[in-house]
Design an enzyme around this catalytic site. Structure first.
Site, PDB file in Angstrom:
ATOM      1  N   CYS A  42       0.728  -1.164  -0.017  1.00 16.91           N
ATOM      2  CA  CYS A  42       0.075  -0.030  -0.173  1.00 16.91           C
ATOM      3  C   CYS A  42       0.949   1.385  -0.041  1.00 16.91           C
ATOM      4  CB  CYS A  42      -0.957   0.071   1.201  1.00 16.91           C
ATOM      5  SG  CYS A  42      -2.054   1.317   1.170  1.00 16.91           S
ATOM      6  N   CYS A  47      -1.658   1.742  -2.870  1.00 11.77           N
ATOM      7  CA  CYS A  47      -2.721   2.850  -2.917  1.00 11.77           C
ATOM      8  C   CYS A  47      -1.864   4.201  -2.613  1.00 11.77           C
ATOM      9  CB  CYS A  47      -3.236   2.701  -1.447  1.00 11.77           C
ATOM     10  SG  CYS A  47      -3.258   1.237  -0.564  1.00 11.77           S
ATOM     11  N   LYS A  50      -0.223   5.321  -5.867  1.00  9.88           N
ATOM     12  CA  LYS A  50      -1.062   5.486  -7.108  1.00  9.88           C
ATOM     13  C   LYS A  50      -2.199   6.728  -6.808  1.00  9.88           C
ATOM     14  CE  LYS A  50      -4.985   4.158  -5.966  1.00  9.88           C
ATOM     15  NZ  LYS A  50      -5.735   2.781  -5.895  1.00  9.88           N
ATOM     16  N   TYR A 179      -9.948  -2.932 -10.967  1.00 11.30           N
ATOM     17  CA  TYR A 179      -9.663  -1.561 -10.450  1.00 11.30           C
ATOM     18  C   TYR A 179      -8.118  -0.995 -10.752  1.00 11.30           C
ATOM     19  CZ  TYR A 179      -7.147  -2.693  -5.711  1.00 11.30           C
ATOM     20  OH  TYR A 179      -6.532  -2.849  -4.788  1.00 11.30           O
ATOM     21  N   GLU A 183      -7.485   2.629 -13.081  1.00 16.45           N
ATOM     22  CA  GLU A 183      -7.039   3.422 -12.330  1.00 16.45           C
ATOM     23  C   GLU A 183      -5.865   3.812 -13.158  1.00 16.45           C
ATOM     24  OE1 GLU A 183      -8.391   2.556  -7.585  1.00 16.45           O
ATOM     25  OE2 GLU A 183      -6.269   1.915  -8.439  1.00 16.45           O
ATOM     26  N   HIS A 437     -27.169  21.830  -0.070  1.00 18.17           N
ATOM     27  CA  HIS A 437     -27.292  22.501  -1.121  1.00 18.17           C
ATOM     28  C   HIS A 437     -26.221  23.704  -1.401  1.00 18.17           C
ATOM     29  CE1 HIS A 437     -29.358  23.485  -4.870  1.00 18.17           C
ATOM     30  NE2 HIS A 437     -29.384  24.566  -4.525  1.00 18.17           N
ATOM     31  N   GLU A 442     -26.169  15.815  -2.365  1.00 24.34           N
ATOM     32  CA  GLU A 442     -27.563  15.933  -1.910  1.00 24.34           C
ATOM     33  C   GLU A 442     -28.461  15.021  -2.729  1.00 24.34           C
ATOM     34  OE1 GLU A 442     -29.374  19.813  -3.155  1.00 24.34           O
ATOM     35  OE2 GLU A 442     -27.923  20.193  -4.114  1.00 24.34           O
TER      36      GLU A 442
HETATM   37  C1  LIG Z   1      -1.285  -0.576  -7.325  1.00 22.52           C
HETATM   38  C2  LIG Z   1      -2.143  -0.855  -6.218  1.00 22.52           C
HETATM   39  C3  LIG Z   1      -3.214  -0.052  -5.740  1.00 22.52           C
HETATM   40  C4  LIG Z   1      -3.800  -0.262  -4.823  1.00 22.52           C
HETATM   41  N1  LIG Z   1      -4.769   0.791  -4.225  1.00 22.52           N
HETATM   42  C5  LIG Z   1      -5.591   0.367  -3.279  1.00 22.52           C
HETATM   43  C6  LIG Z   1      -6.298   1.260  -2.658  1.00 22.52           C
HETATM   44  O1  LIG Z   1      -6.713   2.305  -3.231  1.00 22.52           O
HETATM   45  N2  LIG Z   1      -7.095   1.142  -1.568  1.00 22.52           N
HETATM   46  C7  LIG Z   1      -6.967  -0.082  -0.770  1.00 22.52           C
HETATM   47  O2  LIG Z   1      -7.404  -0.268   0.180  1.00 22.52           O
HETATM   48  N3  LIG Z   1      -5.973  -0.955  -1.219  1.00 22.52           N
HETATM   49  C8  LIG Z   1      -5.305  -0.832  -2.504  1.00 22.52           C
HETATM   50  N4  LIG Z   1      -4.376  -1.470  -3.025  1.00 22.52           N
HETATM   51  C9  LIG Z   1      -4.277  -3.080  -2.110  1.00 22.52           C
HETATM   52  C10 LIG Z   1      -3.508  -2.907  -0.994  1.00 22.52           C
HETATM   53  O3  LIG Z   1      -2.226  -2.647  -1.262  1.00 22.52           O
HETATM   54  C11 LIG Z   1      -3.418  -4.314  -0.059  1.00 22.52           C
HETATM   55  O4  LIG Z   1      -4.642  -5.065   0.166  1.00 22.52           O
HETATM   56  C12 LIG Z   1      -2.638  -4.183   1.318  1.00 22.52           C
HETATM   57  O5  LIG Z   1      -1.447  -3.532   0.977  1.00 22.52           O
HETATM   58  C13 LIG Z   1      -2.336  -5.735   1.861  1.00 22.52           C
HETATM   59  O6  LIG Z   1      -1.693  -5.585   2.889  1.00 22.52           O
HETATM   60  P1  LIG Z   1      -0.900  -6.812   3.481  1.00 22.52           P
HETATM   61  O7  LIG Z   1      -0.382  -6.533   5.030  1.00 22.52           O
HETATM   62  O8  LIG Z   1      -1.771  -8.199   3.073  1.00 22.52           O
HETATM   63  O9  LIG Z   1       0.098  -7.079   2.439  1.00 22.52           O
HETATM   64  P2  LIG Z   1       1.333  -6.100   1.905  1.00 22.52           P
HETATM   65  O10 LIG Z   1       1.121  -4.599   2.160  1.00 22.52           O
HETATM   66  O11 LIG Z   1       1.619  -6.491   0.404  1.00 22.52           O
HETATM   67  O12 LIG Z   1       2.699  -6.382   2.719  1.00 22.52           O
HETATM   68  C14 LIG Z   1       3.195  -7.625   2.802  1.00 22.52           C
HETATM   69  C15 LIG Z   1       4.811  -7.242   2.799  1.00 22.52           C
HETATM   70  O13 LIG Z   1       5.287  -8.623   3.148  1.00 22.52           O
HETATM   71  C16 LIG Z   1       6.843  -8.690   2.514  1.00 22.52           C
HETATM   72  N5  LIG Z   1       7.077  -9.820   2.291  1.00 22.52           N
HETATM   73  C17 LIG Z   1       6.442 -10.787   1.556  1.00 22.52           C
HETATM   74  N6  LIG Z   1       7.222 -12.008   1.780  1.00 22.52           N
HETATM   75  C18 LIG Z   1       8.070 -11.832   2.778  1.00 22.52           C
HETATM   76  C19 LIG Z   1       8.936 -12.839   3.614  1.00 22.52           C
HETATM   77  N7  LIG Z   1       9.087 -13.982   3.114  1.00 22.52           N
HETATM   78  N8  LIG Z   1       9.684 -12.210   4.359  1.00 22.52           N
HETATM   79  C20 LIG Z   1       9.801 -10.937   4.751  1.00 22.52           C
HETATM   80  N9  LIG Z   1       8.916 -10.069   3.897  1.00 22.52           N
HETATM   81  C21 LIG Z   1       8.109 -10.665   3.081  1.00 22.52           C
HETATM   82  C22 LIG Z   1       6.502  -7.801   1.294  1.00 22.52           C
HETATM   83  O14 LIG Z   1       7.709  -7.273   0.886  1.00 22.52           O
HETATM   84  C23 LIG Z   1       5.447  -6.709   1.680  1.00 22.52           C
HETATM   85  O15 LIG Z   1       6.274  -5.610   2.083  1.00 22.52           O
HETATM   86  C24 LIG Z   1      -3.705  -1.560  -3.825  1.00 22.52           C
HETATM   87  C25 LIG Z   1      -2.644  -2.392  -4.338  1.00 22.52           C
HETATM   88  C26 LIG Z   1      -1.881  -2.253  -5.551  1.00 22.52           C
HETATM   89  C27 LIG Z   1      -1.110  -3.133  -5.957  1.00 22.52           C
END
Ligand SMILES: Cc1cc2nc3c(=O)[nH]c(=O)nc-3n(C[C@H](O)[C@H](O)[C@H](O)COP(=O)(O)OP(=O)(O)OC[C@H]3O[C@@H](n4cnc5c(N)ncnc54)[C@H](O)[C@@H]3O)c2cc1C
Length: 460
Positions: A42, A47, A50, A179, A183, A437, A442
């Site tokens: 994110c 997010c 973006k 999405y 976007e 308004h 509204e």
């Molecule tokens: C282009 C784009 C736009 C988005 N826009 C939105 C939005 O507008 N609004 C919204 O709500 N969501 C949005 N999302 C979705 C949102 O980013 C994810 O839902 C959110 O980040 C999920 O969080 P998470 O904790 O599951 O994983 P992540 O945030 O993906 O974090 C996982 C982390 O784990 C690390 N990792 C993975 N494997 C290992 C390992 N073995 N050892 C150590 N580290 C590891 C990765 O490097 C990463 O940093 C968007 C996603 C993308 C790709």
């Protein structure tokens, strides 16, 4: 001897960071591993960057619209390198802030890939050290899936690379209808690229209300985005002057960049889940129960790696609930119903709850209220655009079960409608609310006439 912790979190993204901080606040000894950058998808490549690019792309309309309001704007010039440098500076700042918050919460951060060696042992790949953990939280997120290998796939970028392009492509083809695809189509279009969107299905934004899908497509086409459906990219060839993309109907399109936004897969590969006995579900995500517990009782998983609802606020809520449940003595379930969400396309979308089709499938009687209208700003700017608002109401209870908005600030509006929906607001409550308004919002409280009523026929 291996260091021992109460909780080892794999992945410092939205879900992992929140879980680590809250668990530590409940008194647990917590370690978190991150293989790339603290903040996760994110903050680093989702997010946040973006939305910054979306803001940049929207100045295009502002400059154009200003003329109708009496402004003379010298021909605006856009510099991609400045935008990307400023965006990167902000992402660096946020990464530092996330790191500082973890430090303040006394969570130990290890900059390494982490994998499970057995159910209680985590291996830090960078150093080869192992850590013993009473509990493990897998919060490794997701990764772009580029589909099957096609000829020339090495030329394809995903959203990850789109944030770091050296220059703004003059022509870009984006494959995908979700999405992220729409976007980025809006971003590149607003910044001046010629955009072609290619999607294999009938229409963009599968899963959204059909009218929302049609409305956005029409608006995107009005802005000059070429939307090609029921087609896929078959091959890409580097030729003089760019990339030649061959589509499934044998049409060739010349572009400078090809981006695939064809979905994301849970990040489970090489994590040692088999060694630990953690089961996956049929979608290849980590299978969890409603407490985010995996098939191994002391191993939990939250966020995109569980493929429930892949959104940041959901991952954060799941991480928080896990920490409260396991370390705070406060068992907490996350309600995955009625999650409001926005698509930062151009124009923007905000939705919550059931689509018209889903409501008809689930409820005996459904009332639809709908309006489309020209935004007030467009009266002077002359811009050819319309707003869509639609309310889906349970005809038996008068409760609002769905709201769908396409237009400026739809994301802001839907956040507040979300509160009303959580409070089980009825259409009568909307009617009783005084309008603001003049505003677009509204219309949400002034739609008096039913547009349609669907009544399920009793089975013969
Ligand atoms: C282009 C784009 C736009 C988005 N826009 C939105 C939005 O507008 N609004 C919204 O709500 N969501 C949005 N999302 C979705 C949102 O980013 C994810 O839902 C959110 O980040 C999920 O969080 P998470 O904790 O599951 O994983 P992540 O945030 O993906 O974090 C996982 C982390 O784990 C690390 N990792 C993975 N494997 C290992 C390992 N073995 N050892 C150590 N580290 C590891 C990765 O490097 C990463 O940093 C968007 C996603 C993308 C790709």
């Amino acid at each position: 001897m291996a260091e021992e912790v109460d909780l080892f979190v794999i992945g410092a993204g939205s879900g992992g960071v929140r879980a680590a901080r809250i668990a530590s606040g409940h008194g647990a000894k917590v370690m978190i591993a991150e293989e790339y950058r603290v903040g996760g998808t994110c903050v680093i490549r989702g997010c946040v960057p973006k939305k910054l690019l979306v803001y940049a792309s929207r100045f295009h309309d502002e400059f154009e619209d200003a003329a109708g309001f009496g402004w003379t704007v010298p021909e605006p010039k856009f510099d991609w390198a400045t935008l990307i440098a400023n965006k990167d500076k902000e992402i660096d700042r946020l990464e530092r802030a996330y790191t500082a918050n973890l430090d303040r919460a006394k969570v130990k951060i290890v900059k390494s890939r982490a994998v499970l060696a057995d159910p209680h042992t985590v291996k830090l790949v960078a150093t080869g050290e192992t850590v013993r953990a009473k509990h493990v939280l897998v919060a490794t997120g997701g990764w772009p899936s580029l589909g099957k290998d096609i000829e020339g796939h090495e030329h394809v970028i995903s959203s990850n690379e789109a944030f770091h392009l050296k220059e703004l492509p003059k022509r870009i083809l984006i494959q995908g209808g979700g999405y992220i695809a729409v976007e980025f189509a809006g971003i590149f279009n607003g910044l001046g690229s010629e955009v072609t969107l290619v999607y294999r299905g009938d229409n963009i934004l599968r899963g959204f209300d059909d009218e929302v899908r049609n409305h956005l497509r029409t608006e995107m086409e009005k802005r000059g985005i070429k939307v090609l459906t029921k087609k896929i990219v078959e091959a890409i060839e580097k030729v003089n002057g760019g990339l030649c993309v061959e589509l499934s109907d044998h049409e060739d399109i010349m572009v400078d960049k090809v981006m695939f936004a064809t979905g994301r897969r849970p990040n489970v590969k090489g994590l040692g889940l088999e060694a630990a006995g953690v089961a996956l579900n049929d979608k290849g995500a980590i299978a969890v129960n409603e407490m985010s517990q995996t098939s191994v009782p002391h191993i939990y998983a939250v966020g995109d790696v569980t493929d429930r609802i892949a959104l940041t606020p959901v991952a954060i809520r799941e991480g928080h609930a896990f920490a409260d449940s396991v370390f705070g003595g406060k068992p907490t379930r996350v309600d995955h119903n009625n999650v409001p969400t926005a698509v930062f396309s151009e124009p923007e979308i905000g939705v919550i709850g059931l689509t018209e089709a889903h409501a008809i499938a689930q409820l005996a009687k459904v009332d639809i209220y709908k309006t489309t209208f020209r935004p007030m700003k467009a009266t002077l700017s002359g811009r050819d655009t319309r707003i869509l608002m639609k309310l889906v109401v349970d005809g038996a209870t008068d409760r609002l079960v769905g709201a769908h908005i396409v237009g400026p600030d739809a994301g802001e509006m839907i956040q507040l409608i979300g509160v009303a929906v959580m409070m089980k607001a009825t259409k009568a409550d909307f009617d009783a609310t005084m309008a603001v308004h003049p505003s677009a919002a509204e219309e949400l409280v002034t739609m008096r006439e039913k547009f349609a009523t669907h009544v399920r026929q009793a089975a013969e």
